[in-house]
Design an enzyme around this catalytic site. Sequence first.
Site, PDB file in Angstrom:
ATOM      1  N   ASN A 397     -67.191  33.200  15.881  1.00  0.00           N
ATOM      2  CA  ASN A 397     -67.305  33.947  14.497  1.00  0.00           C
ATOM      3  C   ASN A 397     -68.196  34.775  14.137  1.00  0.00           C
ATOM      4  OD1 ASN A 397     -64.133  32.600  13.610  1.00  0.00           O
ATOM      5  ND2 ASN A 397     -65.453  31.043  14.118  1.00  0.00           N
ATOM      6  N   GLU A 518     -53.421  29.858  14.360  1.00  0.00           N
ATOM      7  CA  GLU A 518     -54.211  28.806  14.297  1.00  0.00           C
ATOM      8  C   GLU A 518     -53.526  27.792  13.341  1.00  0.00           C
ATOM      9  OE1 GLU A 518     -58.119  29.982  13.377  1.00  0.00           O
ATOM     10  OE2 GLU A 518     -57.397  31.583  12.080  1.00  0.00           O
TER      11      GLU A 518
HETATM   12  P1  C2E Z   1     -61.692  30.126  11.310  1.00  0.00           P
HETATM   13  O1  C2E Z   1     -62.446  30.922  11.962  1.00  0.00           O
HETATM   14  O2  C2E Z   1     -60.429  30.628  10.798  1.00  0.00           O
HETATM   15  O3  C2E Z   1     -61.573  28.726  11.991  1.00  0.00           O
HETATM   16  C1  C2E Z   1     -60.497  27.718  11.982  1.00  0.00           C
HETATM   17  C2  C2E Z   1     -60.566  26.859  11.146  1.00  0.00           C
HETATM   18  O4  C2E Z   1     -59.210  26.125  11.112  1.00  0.00           O
HETATM   19  C3  C2E Z   1     -61.595  25.843  11.539  1.00  0.00           C
HETATM   20  O5  C2E Z   1     -62.189  25.281  10.307  1.00  0.00           O
HETATM   21  C4  C2E Z   1     -60.603  24.817  12.262  1.00  0.00           C
HETATM   22  O6  C2E Z   1     -61.398  23.546  12.118  1.00  0.00           O
HETATM   23  C5  C2E Z   1     -59.524  24.910  11.250  1.00  0.00           C
HETATM   24  N1  C2E Z   1     -58.250  24.228  11.940  1.00  0.00           N
HETATM   25  C6  C2E Z   1     -57.978  24.351  13.170  1.00  0.00           C
HETATM   26  N2  C2E Z   1     -56.756  23.680  13.446  1.00  0.00           N
HETATM   27  C7  C2E Z   1     -56.441  23.458  12.457  1.00  0.00           C
HETATM   28  C8  C2E Z   1     -55.175  22.798  11.904  1.00  0.00           C
HETATM   29  O7  C2E Z   1     -54.144  22.412  12.777  1.00  0.00           O
HETATM   30  N3  C2E Z   1     -54.821  22.660  10.534  1.00  0.00           N
HETATM   31  C9  C2E Z   1     -55.933  22.910   9.773  1.00  0.00           C
HETATM   32  N4  C2E Z   1     -55.758  22.558   8.333  1.00  0.00           N
HETATM   33  N5  C2E Z   1     -56.982  23.460  10.057  1.00  0.00           N
HETATM   34  C10 C2E Z   1     -57.222  23.687  11.311  1.00  0.00           C
HETATM   35  P2  C2E Z   1     -63.717  25.024  10.290  1.00  0.00           P
HETATM   36  O8  C2E Z   1     -64.135  24.521  11.502  1.00  0.00           O
HETATM   37  O9  C2E Z   1     -63.909  24.157   9.028  1.00  0.00           O
HETATM   38  O10 C2E Z   1     -64.126  26.398   9.994  1.00  0.00           O
HETATM   39  C11 C2E Z   1     -63.844  27.059   8.773  1.00  0.00           C
HETATM   40  C12 C2E Z   1     -64.231  28.488   8.774  1.00  0.00           C
HETATM   41  O11 C2E Z   1     -65.698  28.453   8.767  1.00  0.00           O
HETATM   42  C13 C2E Z   1     -63.976  29.269   9.862  1.00  0.00           C
HETATM   43  O12 C2E Z   1     -62.364  29.765   9.847  1.00  0.00           O
HETATM   44  C14 C2E Z   1     -64.814  30.497  10.151  1.00  0.00           C
HETATM   45  O13 C2E Z   1     -64.319  31.335   9.039  1.00  0.00           O
HETATM   46  C15 C2E Z   1     -66.086  29.773   9.424  1.00  0.00           C
HETATM   47  N6  C2E Z   1     -66.906  29.317  10.380  1.00  0.00           N
HETATM   48  C16 C2E Z   1     -67.254  28.071  11.166  1.00  0.00           C
HETATM   49  N7  C2E Z   1     -68.040  28.322  12.148  1.00  0.00           N
HETATM   50  C17 C2E Z   1     -68.469  29.643  11.760  1.00  0.00           C
HETATM   51  C18 C2E Z   1     -69.643  30.338  12.456  1.00  0.00           C
HETATM   52  O14 C2E Z   1     -70.275  30.057  13.463  1.00  0.00           O
HETATM   53  N8  C2E Z   1     -70.196  31.512  12.225  1.00  0.00           N
HETATM   54  C19 C2E Z   1     -69.436  32.273  10.827  1.00  0.00           C
HETATM   55  N9  C2E Z   1     -69.710  33.242  10.447  1.00  0.00           N
HETATM   56  N10 C2E Z   1     -68.365  31.498  10.322  1.00  0.00           N
HETATM   57  C20 C2E Z   1     -67.759  30.389  10.921  1.00  0.00           C
HETATM   58 MG    MG Z   2     -59.324  31.702  11.246  1.00  0.00          MG
HETATM   59 MG    MG Z   3     -62.422  32.014  13.658  1.00  0.00          MG
END
Ligand code: C2E
Ligand code: MG
Ligand code: MG
Length: 570
Positions: A397, A518
């Site tokens: 990301n 997703e």
């Molecule tokens: P994202 O890039 O849209 O990542 C997908 C999010 O959806 C992830 O949350 C993931 O754990 C969650 N997810 C996946 N499958 C499911 C599911 O079946 N149900 C539900 N309810 N959720 C699911 P996560 O890991 O909490 O990350 C949240 C957001 O934080 C990410 O959304 C992304 O925008 C950001 N993020 C995470 N890591 C990074 C990074 O290294 N850099 C940047 N810039 N943003 C990051």
């Molecule tokens: Mg996403």
């Molecule tokens: Mg993503």
Amino acid sequence: MTIDILEYNRIFEDMILGLEAVKNWKKQEVLNVLRPMFRALHVAKFKWVFFPNEQTEAEHMGRETDLYEEGVPELTRPYVTKEYNTGGSRVVYYFYADSSKPEWDADDLEKLHMVEKLIFTYHGRLRLVNLVEERTYTDYQLNTRNLRYILKLAAQLVFRKEIYDYCMVCFNLKGFSLVNSRIGRDAGTKVMSRFICQLVNKLEEPGSIGRMGGDNFVGVFKKEDLDKVRTHLSGTGIVYNDETNERVMISAVAGYYIPRECDEIQSEDDLMDRVIMAVNVARHVQDTMEVFYSVELQQKQTEQKRIERQFPDALLKNEFKVYYQPKVDLRDYSLAGAEALCRWVKDGVVLPPAAFIPVLEQSMNICLLDFYMLDHVCTDLRRWLDQGREPVRVSVNLSRRHLGDMDLVEHIIEIIDRNRIPHGLIEIELTETTTEVEFADLKRVVNALQEKGICTSVDDFGTGYSSLNLIKEISWNVLKLDKAFLPVMAQSAFSNDNIMLRHVIAMATDLGLECIIEGVETKDHVDLLQENMCYMAQGYYFDRPLPVLDFEKRLDKQKDIYCEGGKREE
Ligand code: C2E
Ligand code: MG
Ligand code: MG
């Protein structure tokens, strides 16, 4: 004239004290101060004439002020004195004796002269004080009050413990540079001034608004006026061309503080700190039109500051960990890729991105974290390659904060090449943009990445503006649909959600975009996707984001991990 010297001295002292206390040179107020002295000295009438210069005096074109008349004045023989101001203006004072009283002697005239000198001096002094105050508390460009004025007013209200009847506001005009470029700077200034003056006119005294600088303002006003202020700031049409009556819509992003009796307020600084914090949260954190200060907001801000403080050290200590969430091919249930998601392991606790990414996104710290993540993903990929494992493409990301960075693509390539990773193994996820400038940057970055053979995907499609222009104008590889497209419960095939999902998938496929969704959590979701011919999925139904060691286990048996029922037993 015989006047008791003690009595005269008392009247004289009272007059001096009275003149000292006059804050506003209004007739009644001054008259009350001078009347005892005039009576004691048998003055029946007193007036003065102000001449701006010598010429107006010669032409008898002065401005006359009749201050006092009592009894029957002897109009033919006034006692006349004259005073000059620096700058050439002059004032002529006329004292008329009471015709029923004995004539003035030399001693009386000396006393009258002294009275005149005092009137002249105190009047001049007050004018000077008012002038200085006016200069100190006015914004001359807009003809409004300024920050100092509001601070003075707030300090008085705090001192008198009246502040609990008032609210504070701090606001920034929305998109005012656009207004300037549309109607020109001069008309822009006029509009700004009118917007503020109209607001001030709606406020009960002493409520007021002051300019802090640029298009930032602060104000204090009665609690009863809160609705009026909110309505005005939420959007008001302001005329900028008086001939054609053309108007422009002005609104402001505002932070409010409504003091409560239990709040500790020691000075105006406390008020300013709270209201500025609220407007900053509105502008830079929540991206909303208004935010009200609260203790919880304050605590959250403190927590954010702590995160910002701890971040550099945490980065150095490698406290940020890459978690990998598998992407699954629904045709054969094989592992088709993974998304790298960040976790902060702090004192043994695993923090999700929601706890720190929004904070880091407020500064450029997020860029450091993204490069760190890419570097760690590349390190893992290199290790897997060296170990003879078969890695899958990993998406990383990238915050929109990077978009203005002209060296972004070089930086990404440098990290990938330093780790000797085939470009095809990296995918960059970017979210939609909201402004035209960002759109242009996004296009430039995506094109440059593709030239280098690196895949790009639109993340969270469907949550923001979901502009079709975004996918028409920019040649992405992957469209990542947000989980918002998936129904929470089973719905008819003709529900709006299902129709949208079907068409978005079809559009992506027809445009030659890979389409992944997703948030796939249930068997129903999988069935729905298969029915609609979307074959890539990511979600808890298959796997949560996994620590690297767990993900390596998935990598090692790529083919036989998933099945229609989700994951096979481990
Ligand atoms: P994202 O890039 O849209 O990542 C997908 C999010 O959806 C992830 O949350 C993931 O754990 C969650 N997810 C996946 N499958 C499911 C599911 O079946 N149900 C539900 N309810 N959720 C699911 P996560 O890991 O909490 O990350 C949240 C957001 O934080 C990410 O959304 C992304 O925008 C950001 N993020 C995470 N890591 C990074 C990074 O290294 N850099 C940047 N810039 N943003 C990051
Ligand atoms: Mg996403
Ligand atoms: Mg993503």
